[in-house]
Scaffold this motif. Structure first.
Motif, PDB file in Angstrom:
ATOM      1  N   LEU A 184      47.387 -17.030 -24.150  1.00 40.02           N
ATOM      2  CA  LEU A 184      46.861 -17.040 -22.790  1.00 40.02           C
ATOM      3  C   LEU A 184      46.288 -15.672 -22.458  1.00 40.02           C
ATOM      4  O   LEU A 184      46.965 -14.656 -22.592  1.00 40.02           O
ATOM      5  N   ILE A 192      56.141 -22.134 -18.344  1.00 41.90           N
ATOM      6  CA  ILE A 192      54.815 -21.543 -18.219  1.00 41.90           C
ATOM      7  C   ILE A 192      54.858 -20.025 -18.402  1.00 41.90           C
ATOM      8  O   ILE A 192      55.902 -19.388 -18.246  1.00 41.90           O
ATOM      9  N   HIS A 193      53.701 -19.491 -18.699  1.00 39.03           N
ATOM     10  CA  HIS A 193      53.558 -18.066 -18.931  1.00 39.03           C
ATOM     11  C   HIS A 193      53.738 -17.306 -17.616  1.00 39.03           C
ATOM     12  O   HIS A 193      53.252 -17.764 -16.577  1.00 39.03           O
ATOM     13  N   ILE A 227      50.791 -16.857 -15.159  1.00 41.45           N
ATOM     14  CA  ILE A 227      50.422 -17.955 -14.255  1.00 41.45           C
ATOM     15  C   ILE A 227      51.271 -17.847 -12.990  1.00 41.45           C
ATOM     16  O   ILE A 227      50.789 -18.020 -11.867  1.00 41.45           O
ATOM     17  N   PRO A 266      52.324 -24.652 -12.150  1.00 39.95           N
ATOM     18  CA  PRO A 266      51.522 -25.310 -13.182  1.00 39.95           C
ATOM     19  C   PRO A 266      50.285 -26.016 -12.638  1.00 39.95           C
ATOM     20  O   PRO A 266      49.282 -26.131 -13.335  1.00 39.95           O
ATOM     21  N   LEU A 267      50.351 -26.465 -11.368  1.00 44.75           N
ATOM     22  CA  LEU A 267      49.155 -27.111 -10.807  1.00 44.75           C
ATOM     23  C   LEU A 267      48.039 -26.091 -10.619  1.00 44.75           C
ATOM     24  O   LEU A 267      46.864 -26.394 -10.831  1.00 44.75           O
ATOM     25  N   GLY A 281      47.761 -23.553 -12.504  1.00 40.59           N
ATOM     26  CA  GLY A 281      47.367 -23.335 -13.895  1.00 40.59           C
ATOM     27  C   GLY A 281      46.457 -24.430 -14.427  1.00 40.59           C
ATOM     28  O   GLY A 281      45.656 -24.223 -15.328  1.00 40.59           O
ATOM     29  N   TYR A 282      46.560 -25.606 -13.836  1.00 42.54           N
ATOM     30  CA  TYR A 282      45.707 -26.744 -14.230  1.00 42.54           C
ATOM     31  C   TYR A 282      44.232 -26.408 -14.003  1.00 42.54           C
ATOM     32  O   TYR A 282      43.348 -26.841 -14.731  1.00 42.54           O
TER      33      TYR A 282
END
Lengths: 503, 471
Positions: B65, B226-227, B230, B265-266, B268-269
């Motif tokens: 990433l 997740i990273h 993010i 995450p969203l 990140g999406y």
């Protein structure tokens, strides 16, 4: 891990052993030991072997949270009363050896038998000395009461005092022997795997049933190509092996959760929602190796002064992150007495499961770090009841997957591929076109009383009569890896969930 | 074997440690030869024969990433006329951020000629600028929690003719909840939902989804590992003493955090996406497990109010950079949440949150608090924020406007349903004198026509064993 002598000089060998690069290689080797092809734990015996060649602290690797020796200075207290029934297991060394051989575990049963005998001898000596100390103390008390102040008191008491000192010294010496042998035996006993069920095949898996084999197909496209082409999955690097399920698959996932949950509820399974993080007691008690970072994730520890420091003994422990698994149930049932009238008990949970990716993971999404799973636990009173439960769950799993009408088979797993907690396991495997192989989607494992003996899960008539209780027998099943099923359905281009009947 | 060892030693002597490590990893360990057997056997067990030729990892999984350089609003941050506004804003929030340092570093950077020093200054300048919180909406109240503006109160407070029990008391009494004696197994602030509560959780998820999917939201299945970049890009800290984000052991697993909310995450999406302005606003939703390390010693927040792991249905929206678009989307989210909680029959209030409560990313935030009758307090059950371009600048989320120019999006997020607190609100508000709980009518179909919560079938059959080790 000993560096072999290849004719090199001693000084060069010594140099190599102390070089950082060699240390790193050895550490990598140790890490490589954690590669779990079939979830075989690294036993404490292996830890011992590793220690001899490695400059790594023995204390770090030979820890257990189930057994805590009295010799440790009380920072961590033992949480459960272990009931490993060591003598019963060692009463038939041939059977144990056959077990080890079938499981392909290198283990010295004779050494354990010898150590156990020595442990019992030392225990006998210890008890004799303790009795003698007690007796001596009683006699001394009587003497003090009756003769203190009298001229003959000194003459009478001196030999008793001397004897008392002698016994104390002997006890001190015997205690250090006792602690050493006790720790050795207990840690080794904890590393013993479960017995083997008579129906477990020795060497090869047995295909018991097969369905829709005529529908087996292969695919010209790879698994990734299929997923990308379908536009139903978005691969991402926001995390390890990260992916997003697009709308259609996300809805399918929710529908499948509903499908499996409802069917299990109707069949009398009680729904639980469980935490995803576990302490080492639960992990070790469930037969997992909490030292193995390939088997389950470990969270970064916070400082002791931070957050949950209400209990000093637990706050210094690591926390393991696994999600839905056997540990989900074990965590609740640790130190529980279950009334017999409630058995057999059937439980289920649905949620996310998190497993580190290793080089032996299946490729692509099938070997994902995160998946949605539905798991069940059957709690029984006896081996016979648990065998019935096992078959019952097997039938349940097949009845749940059959409506999808994909090629599947039921396979009984051989001993060498069982987890240490399992005595028997059946897998439900579905044919995956892109992989051209059967992939495990569900499984049912008989655990007998392995976990319950480690985590003090008992049953009986009266909770006040613990001495009359017995450990429960457990059957654990991963009814469905819902995520894998979804990918499979994409490959078969079948995205409909079977109708829920009679619900 | 000895040939391999010789090669290994040669590599060590040449200092090629990495090469030697790779070689070593291919060798089966000496005293675990049975592992090699197991590896072979497992291949036989599942007929494992990898399709070597076709199975190539996606590029997304093999490339690390790397976020694009952050495109901060330098015109605003470095403008001398903005300093006072920014300073006031920082002061009105939690005081995190130093605009004077940012300006000073910027000036030094502008004046520096040495390329290495310039690079270092630029890095420091960006780091300092990233600490500056988002602007505050002109209508957002200023001050601490007490300055929250009451927007609306929905429903009426029930008058109990008995002393209402807490959700923990009811749940444990009926056998649907366990919160005690878990410190040594799953840790403090954890819980088990059993039977009725577990079913209620699933029912709430399905009910909430049935509402929001009709409003044009697309459901997305999200990763929960997740990273940290993010997470930080969303405005949450991942390091520091009071951090609330769990991390995996970095030595073993690298940089991985557990998502505290699906917002992460969203967001990140949409990482590095350029959206078509005609398709804005985009509305997505996720059901995810949330992991938070926060704790509380406050009495009202014991039980299942503040826990480390819980399920939440989250809404996330992306729209264009016009302020009205963000405001409209925020209002839309609030409207949906109001509808959900009203239909559940809850008594709740909507608050326009003041500056101190906004956090770093939010420009404006509205919280919904339900009345919890047992401990008699207002408990937050939902939070909705307009983050304007704070997250999109960090995560490079853009759209192409009518003129074809690239602009940063506005992101909005909101809680559709946080399960434990919603269960708490339902159970406490709808409890009966006999100890049972009536479910809201809208949930009956999702509860398979189960209308009330009563004693669990196996309740009272599992007993805790007291144990003290004696030798």
């Amino acid at each position: 891990m000993k560096i072999p002598n290849l004719g090199l000089s001693r000084s060069l060998l010594k140099f190599l052993r102390t070089r950082t690069c060699t240390q790193n290689l050895l550490k990598q080797t140790w890490q490589q030991q954690d590669v779990r092809v079939n979830q075989r734990p690294l036993t404490y015996c292996y830890v011992g072997k590793l220690h001899k060649g490695c400059k790594i602290s023995k204390r770090y690797y030979s820890t257990s949270r189930l057994f805590i020796s009295d010799s440790t200075a009380g920072q961590i207290s033992q949480y459960v009363d272990l009931d490993l029934d060591i003598d019963a297991r060692l009463s038939d060394p041939k059977k144990l050896k056959a077990n080890m051989e079938a499981r392909k575990i290198q283990f010295s049963v004779d050494e354990l038998v010898t150590n156990r005998r020595r442990m019992l001898d030392i225990k006998e000596q210890k008890e004799r000395l303790e009795m003698e100390r007690e007796e001596n103390a009683k006699q001394m008390a009587v003497l003090v009461r009756e003769k203190k102040g009298l001229p003959e008191f000194s003459a009478l008491s001196r030999p008793m005092i001397e004897r008392g000192k002698e016994v104390k010294e002997k006890l001190k010496s015997i205690m250090s022997q006792w602690w050493e042998v006790e720790e050795n035996v207990m840690l080794t006993a904890l590393s013993l795997p479960n017995n083997l069920h008579p129906q477990t095949p020795d060497s090869s898996p047995e295909v018991v049933e097969e369905y829709f084999a005529e529908r087996k197909m292969s695919s010209d496209l790879s698994h990734y190509e299929i997923m990308k082409k379908s536009n139903l999955v978005k691969f991402s690097n926001v995390g390890p092996r990260a992916y997003y399920l697009q709308e259609k698959l996300a809805l399918l996932e929710q529908n499948l959760i509903r499908y499996f949950s409802r069917r299990l509820e109707v069949d009398g399974f009680i729904h639980w929602t469980c935490p995803e993080m576990f302490k080492p007691v639960v992990v070790e008690g469930s037969g997992m190796d909490f030292m193995n970072r390939n088997e389950l994730f470990c969270l970064q520890q916070k400082s002791k002064s931070d957050f949950d420091s209400s209990d000093s003994s637990s706050s210094i422990d690591s926390v393991y992150f696994r999600g839905v698994s056997l540990a989900s149930f074990s965590a609740y049932l640790t130190r529980s007495f279950i009334e017999e009238s409630a058995l057999p008990m059937r439980l289920f949970t649905v949620g996310k499961s998190y497993v580190p990716c290793t080089q032996n993971s299946l490729p692509g999404l099938y070997g994902g770090v995160q998946s949605t799973k539905c798991c069940v636990l059957g709690i029984c009173r006896s081996p016979e009841e648990s065998w019935d439960m096992c078959n019952n769950i097997r039938e349940k799993v097949i009845s749940l997957i059959k409506p999808f009408k994909v090629p599947m088979r039921l396979v009984v797993i051989p001993a060498s591929c069982l987890h240490s907690s399992e005595e028997y396991r059946m897998e439900v495997q579905i044919w995956v076109p892109s992989q051209e192989q059967y992939v495990m989607m569900g499984s049912v494992s008989m655990l007998s009383d392995y976990v319950s003996r480690r985590l003090m899960i008992r049953c009986g008539e009266n909770p006040n009569h613990l001495h009359k209780s017995s450990p429960v027998h457990m059957v654990y099943g991963e009814v469905m890896d819902i995520s894998r099923l979804i990918y499979c359905m994409v490959e078969y281009n079948k995205l409909e969930v079977p109708q829920l009947e009679n619900t | 074997m000895s040939r391999s060892w010789s090669h290994l030693l040669l590599c060590c002597l040449k200092g090629c440690i990495h090469q030697a490590g790779c070689l070593f990893q291919r060798m089966p360990p000496v005293h675990n030869r049975h592992l090699k057997w197991c590896r072979l056997n497992s291949q036989l067990t599942s007929g494992r024969k990898h399709k070597q030729s076709a199975e190539i990892s996606p590029s997304e999984w093999t490339s690390p990433l790397q976020l694009e350089p952050v495109e901060l609003d330098l015109d605003y941050l470095c403008n001398p006329d903005s300093v006072q506004d920014i300073q006031n804003n920082i002061g009105n929030r939690k005081g995190v951020g130093d605009i004077h340092l940012v300006r000073k570093l910027y000036e030094c950077y502008q004046q520096e000629t040495d390329p290495i020093k310039r690079q270092d200054l630029h890095r420091k300048f960006i780091n300092a600028a990233l600490n500056i919180p988002n602007r505050s909406h002109p209508l957002a109240p200023i001050g601490d929690e007490s300055k929250a503006r009451l927007v609306e109160t929905v429903g009426t407070q029930r008058n109990f003719d008995f002393e209402p029990l807490t959700v923990v008391e009811i749940g444990e009494k009926l056998g649907h909840l366990r919160t005690d004696k878990l410190t040594h197994t799953t840790g403090p602030k954890t819980y088990f939902f059993k039977d009725g509560f577990a079913k209620l959780e699933q029912a709430l998820i399905r009910y909430t989804l049935s509402k929001i999917l009709k409003k044009g939201f697309q459901l997305v299945g999200v990763p929960e590992l997740i990273h940290p970049d993010i997470v930080e890009g969303c405005g949450f800290k991942t390091t520091g003493e009071t951090v609330q984000v769990y991390r995996l052991c970095p030595e073993t697993y690298g940089q991985v955090c557990l998502a505290g909310t699906a917002e992460m995450p969203l967001a990140g999406y949409f990482l590095n996406e350029v959206l078509d302005h005609k398709k804005l606003p985009v509305r997505v939703a996720a059901v995810s497990r949330c992991y938070r390390a926060e704790t509380s010693g406050v009495e009202e927040e014991q039980g299942i109010y503040r826990v480390h792991q819980f399920t939440k249905v989250e809404m996330f929206g992306v729209t264009d950079g016009n302020s009205s678009s963000g405001d409209n989307l925020l209002s839309e989210f609030i409207g949906i949440e109001k509808e959900i909680f009203s239909e559940l029959g809850l008594h709740f209030r909507i608050l326009d949150m003041p500056s101190v409560e906004l956090g770093a990313p939010a420009c404006r935030k509205f919280d919904m608090e339900a009345w919890m009758p047992a401990k008699k307090f207002w408990g937050e059950i939902s939070s909705t924020s307009n983050c304007t371009d704070f997250q999109s600048r960090r995560l490079n989320i853009k759209y192409r406007n009518n003129q074809g120019n690239l602009r940063h999006c506005t992101t909005v997020n909101g809680t559709a349903c946080a399960i434990p607190r919603t269960i708490m609100a339902i159970v406490e508000n709808f409890q009966e004198k006999d100890g049972t709980v009536l479910f809201p009518k809208v949930l009956w179909e999702f509860m398979d026509d189960r209308t009330q919560l009563s004693k669990s079938y196996h309740h009272g059959k599992i007993h805790w064993i007291k144990f003290s080790r004696s030798k």
